[in-house]
Design an enzyme around this catalytic site. Structure first.
Site, PDB file in Angstrom:
ATOM      1  CE  LYS A  54      -3.785  -2.411   2.280  1.00  0.00           C
ATOM      2  NZ  LYS A  54      -4.472  -2.780   3.520  1.00  0.00           N
ATOM      3  CD  GLN A 100      -3.272  -4.418   6.569  1.00  0.00           C
ATOM      4  OE1 GLN A 100      -3.212  -3.419   5.877  1.00  0.00           O
ATOM      5  NE2 GLN A 100      -3.847  -5.543   6.156  1.00  0.00           N
ATOM      6  CG  ASP A 123      -9.648  -0.256   5.024  1.00  0.00           C
ATOM      7  OD1 ASP A 123      -9.396  -0.475   3.815  1.00  0.00           O
ATOM      8  OD2 ASP A 123      -8.962  -0.690   5.959  1.00  0.00           O
TER       9      ASP A 123
END
Ligand code: NDP
Length: 296
Positions: A54, A100, A123
């Site tokens: 990422k 994460q 997200d």
């Protein structure tokens, strides 16, 4: 028949190309770069490698990123406080904040994710963003679901009026994807069925799918006899297995070699949905920066 390969890497590279120029425009307008802050808890190898990919993708398109590392012993309260401090820009300006997953088992994942302010939730996991998506006015769409829809649109796979079967009902993949495919407009208007571990006659349902998405986390769960000839098969699964020669490799949820002889389109693992998930995260981060800057 051999299925057409849905090359997620190539599509992600094209998406990155257009994001790069959109980021340039943002920089010209606001004299700063969008910035993503990632919280990485513990030292799980897979999570570390996702975070690394990422960060390098962000770098390629001109988005700044930073990783805040936390030991695996961190408590729920400590993580909630950390996310709140990031939201107060104490770790530098944060347009997008990403925690994460997975978090260690004893941590209350929902409490930590809910601490991410909905306007920086790149997200798309916050209940406010989930609610907006379910009402058909999406803001931050969960990246993997958005990536699958983009893959279908890009390949010209018709969704309107088609039967899409999604195996997996998680909040991060299966459910948001079902909402997207059932929504009005391009890449939507499908008739959607969601399957899960309690579904009866899974193969009987999947065989009716014009579009079959596997988001389960079980190697080779989808076998050739479960697939309608000519359909589009999208493999979201990422499973690490050890081959007979002792080397580790990544496989999806679909028995790729057999299913490609039946399906019309198939996405590989690796190189399918994974790169698109990352590309959609970058798009969400740019959107978060635009929303934030235009409010000022
Ligand atoms: P979850 O474990 O949260 O959900 C898995 C789903 O699969 C559940 O709904 C579960 O049913 C269902 N399931 C489990 N076993 C069966 C079975 N035998 N038959 C039918 N359904 C079953 O996983 P995620 O949604 O988070 O992830 C799914 C996969 O996608 C994983 O491999 C993950 O690594 C991968 N992934 C890939 C991404 C990418 O970028 N490519 C991003 C995110 C995830 P139930 O609800 O009844 O338990």
């Amino acid at each position: 028949m051999t299925a057409t390969l849905l090359d997620g890497r190539a599509l992600a590279a094209r998406i990155e190309g257009s994001l790069r120029s959109e980021v340039d425009t943002f920089v010209t307008m606001f004299h700063r770069r969008p910035r993503l802050v990632v919280v990485l808890v513990g030292d799980l190898a897979a999570s570390g490698s996702y975070v690394k990919s990422k960060a390098s993708a962000a770098d390629r398109v001109g988005i700044d990123s930073d990783v805040v590392r936390v030991p695996a012993t961190a408590t729920t309260d400590e993580l909630v406080s950390l996310v709140a401090s990031i939201a107060r820009d104490e770790h530098g300006p944060a347009d997008g904040i990403l925690v994460q997953l997975p978090l260690p088992e004893r941590v209350d994942t929902v409490a930590v994710l809910d601490a991410v302010p909905p306007d920086r939730d790149v997200d798309g996991f916050h209940p406010e963003n989930a609610g907006l998506l379910s009402q058909g006015r999406p803001r931050f769409v969960p990246c993997t679901a958005a990536g699958v829809q983009r893959m279908l649109i890009d390949a010209g796979i018709e969704t309107a009026g088609r039967h899409a079967v999604i195996v997996g009902r998680s909040d991060i993949v299966g459910k948001p994807l079902a909402l997207l495919l059932a929504s009005r407009g391009p890449g939507g208007d499908a008739t959607v069925t969601i399957c899960h571990s309690r579904s009866a006659d899974l193969a009987g349902v999947t065989r009716q799918a014009d579009i079959l998405v596997a988001a389960v986390g079980r190697p080779r769960l989808v076998t050739a006899d479960m697939v309608k000839p000519g359909s589009a098969v999208i493999d979201v699964g990422i499973n690490r297995i050890v081959g007979p020669d002792g080397t580790a490799k990544l496989v999806g949820d679909v028995d790729f070699d057999a299913v490609r002889e039946v399906a019309g389109w198939i996405s590989p693992v690796p190189g399918g949905v994974g790169p698109l998930t990352v590309a959609m995260l970058l798009a969400n981060t740019l959107l978060a920066a635009e929303l934030r800057s235009s409010r000022r």
